[in-house]
Design an enzyme around this catalytic site. Structure first.
Site: not given
Lengths: 272, 272, 272, 272
Positions: B104, B165, B196-197, B218
């Protein structure tokens, strides 16, 4: 997912599913099964309960598995709604079904929008409470009306996320937040259920993340291209939304190292 | 939920979960377990892989259960990212882990926003593809850049829903729709993953309902108040969103008997 | 409304208007007049400048009143865009028009979406800056690309609110906020202009309230039912949005006595 | 901008402005001037009309310039609201002010949210109509309640965009569209005014673009950092929004050559 109480009933699933608009009874039965619900709502007006071939919808439902929540769909004033609620009680009493003691009250303004009529709704709530019903009441997202309906004795207030069958989800999260504040302050277990308007799984999850106790839906499953699959999606979404709410989500930020979504915006500066 | 292919790997779960930011390794392990994922992503820069006590994160992961997707988090230019990708390949080759053949790719602009740098990202993609890597590339939601990265040989393009994040979900569904159009026309199984997000379960469900193939996250789990519970919520939401997409949702309408959400709006009238 | 500078030009109006897509030149002229703009942008590719009857658009524009901003619409790579920019410089130099020294750069990915191509755009920007042009550059809302274009020497970065002609307004205010942060920190007067996507007056006002310096639009006026009236609406909206930004709006709250829009939401509670 | 009628009054401006919450009377007067309004609303409860120094707000208003619309702010039941409305009529009759014949009715649920109480509101409307008042009634955005208030004889229904002073704009455009459909079908000139909730100029423009006849606001100007400038912004925004509505905006599309914002989304596909 923990159970919750509505009136005298304890429900294992936070998803309550309607029984109308399916292509076939078999499709309905399979969809209900996949939805994981233990409470289903049934319209008790004769023309809705009995189909053109004379079949009674209740004959196609496993009443030992599902608690029946009779509803007054198709009623446009308090008098009618009260009459239909009593009819539902009779039918379910004859079946010795535990759903005889409660009712989902719908008092609609017109057939075009299917929006609830606040004046007739409050009148019907008062009468049905006096009659000894556990009343779960469909209403707009107006928080003041929600509070008045609770004060009138409703065991659950069920604000619409958006109009019945519109598939728009919860359009005004601000109103639902104030409903929750009004209905749950000093009474945190009072059940608030989003009734109507959700169209997709994310709508259900987003509704649950607001902190409501459950979601009631029908069209979103029955009119999906694949109702059975959608029923499974709604089951998972309801559980996901509840857990997401309880797990405590991260705050929203402009970016991870910012303090809020508004960082970077200069909201005022002296005239230049 | 059906599996999907990314490069040479077949993933059973459409949720890919990161391994950073957990309070403890035990919490991480339990969260990964509850998320239902079979692929996890691990930052291979030394300072991220080895903690202050000298513990190697990989020692706390069941590598027989999870496919490791090494990532280049913490790299701010192509040269660095390529170097770190090669380091990841070495580490995983030594472990005889099947994740040795993919990466990645993150080439970030700065530590403040963690936004991807398009110029360095495309350069690194070209080099890593030439190096024989299966490249899964983190990028903005710019559809043209997405297409360029696919053309450069990336096996999956992974547009951000919003900054890493930030917890804002998919901010621009329009852009993601055009990404899907660009990346999947004439190649419908090309995997597009939102990376993400996302902040909550409904964000994941809504992302999947757009038709993307998976979601990578994450912080939304690791920094939730209760990460383990949130991991379960994300698992259910991902499945719910996929099924909701496949089941074919009802259209949005102003109300059930209207033809669109705009009915009732007079968009033009003659001057009065 | 105070003027602002872009490169060597000082503009009295913060609205820049395009000259394409009008039904007639007379309608164009009247719309430009009503828009209050003092800068208009003109496509200089021959097939756009000269119509089927051989009329040159510039003959229908009062060049003593409006500063012409030549643009490279219809170019799909850097080479083409640079060539067209030079052509524009020649045409305007011959007319002794002050617009000869600047250009609005468009390097598009394809005719379907009219999205900007980041790779060709940055290449063309570098060449045109080296050529001595004041470059105003159309780009996506990707903040990192915006910063790179500023660093490449562009006198103004012009992120799209949404795709050209889509009428969706600013779809991702988060990205525009980060663009502003990147482009204006340490350089608060650097001009940022929303180029493309606005559809209505409220879109223009909302864009200006983010703190951008101006809005460039074309289709929203030219393809409105009544372009002349819409031009007046856009003028008023641009001024309204600028003043609303400078006046410092009230904060958003759940209700007036609450502290934020999230009051009333319990974002976490212990498991029950 | 064309005038519009509300009851027996013809208003040149579609912006109606409140007179509370200003730092000084001078600031109020200048803000009203800049807002361009010709109708202002004044709370007639004694504690609101007369300040701590014994000054009467009406002494600081040019009553030859502005039509006074007395309001019942601070009333929490029908009886109180009717009493205060009559007091307003007396005060304005004594001043020979034309505003003596109408009233903006507010019957609020509580001081915390300032949301309207539907039950008391309808009761007060009926009494004031019987009393010969032209009643302009503040209500929620519930379309059914809106229709009931019109049927009760209100000369204008004024749904809240969001709670008073919340600055959130029109939160539920769907509800306002249905309000317009209910109130204007067969009666297109019936005046519908958004009362409460707007925070910025774009909020006002967006409200007007829905097709409402006017906007009433107070806090958004009075509590802005620079109220006088904000008043000018609101004037321009109201005109911009009205013209944008009348001019007929372009449709929203995914991109210019697409047919709708949903193009590119595959809403259903067979199981793979």
């Amino acid at each position: 997912m923990s159970s919750f109480r509505v009136g005298s009933h304890t429900l294992a699933s936070r998803l309550i599913v309607g029984t109308g608009k399916y292509a076939t009874y078999a499709q309905m039965a399979e969809s209900l099964d996949r939805s994981g619900c233990d409470c289903i709502t049934v319209a008790v007006r004769r023309e809705r309960l009995i189909d053109a071939e004379g079949n009674n919808l209740l004959d196609f439902v496993d009443t030992s598995r599902y608690t029946i929540l009779p509803n007054t769909a198709g009623c446009f004033n308090a008098e009618d709604a009260v009459r239909v609620a009593r009819l539902g009680r009779e039918i379910l009493s004859d079946l010795e079904n535990p759903g005889a003691d409660w009712v989902k009250l719908e008092c609609l303004a017109d057939k075009r929008t299917l929006l609830p009529d606040p004046v007739e709704t409050i009148k019907a709530t008062e009468q049905l409470v006096a009659d000894g019903f556990d009343v779960l009441v469909y209403t707009s997202d107006d928080p003041v009306m929600a509070k008045r309906l609770k004060n009138a004795g409703a065991v659950s207030v069920m604000p619409a996320g958006s109009p019945i069958g519109s598939g728009q989800g919860v359009l005004n999260t601000n109103s639902i937040k104030i409903c929750l504040e009004y209905l749950k302050e000093d009474d945190p277990t009072y059940p608030v259920i989003i009734d109507a308007g959700v169209g997709s799984a994310s709508d259900v999850a987003a509704a649950m993340e607001l902190g409501v106790d459950g979601v009631l839906l029908n069209t979103a499953i029955a009119h999906a291209k694949d109702p059975v699959r959608m029923a499974g999606a709604m089951k998972a979404a309801c559980e996901a939304g509840r857990d997401s709410y309880l797990a405590g989500r991260i705050p929203k930020r402009l970016y991870a190292t910012a303090s809020s979504p508004d960082e970077g915006v200069i909201t005022w500066q002296p005239e230049s």
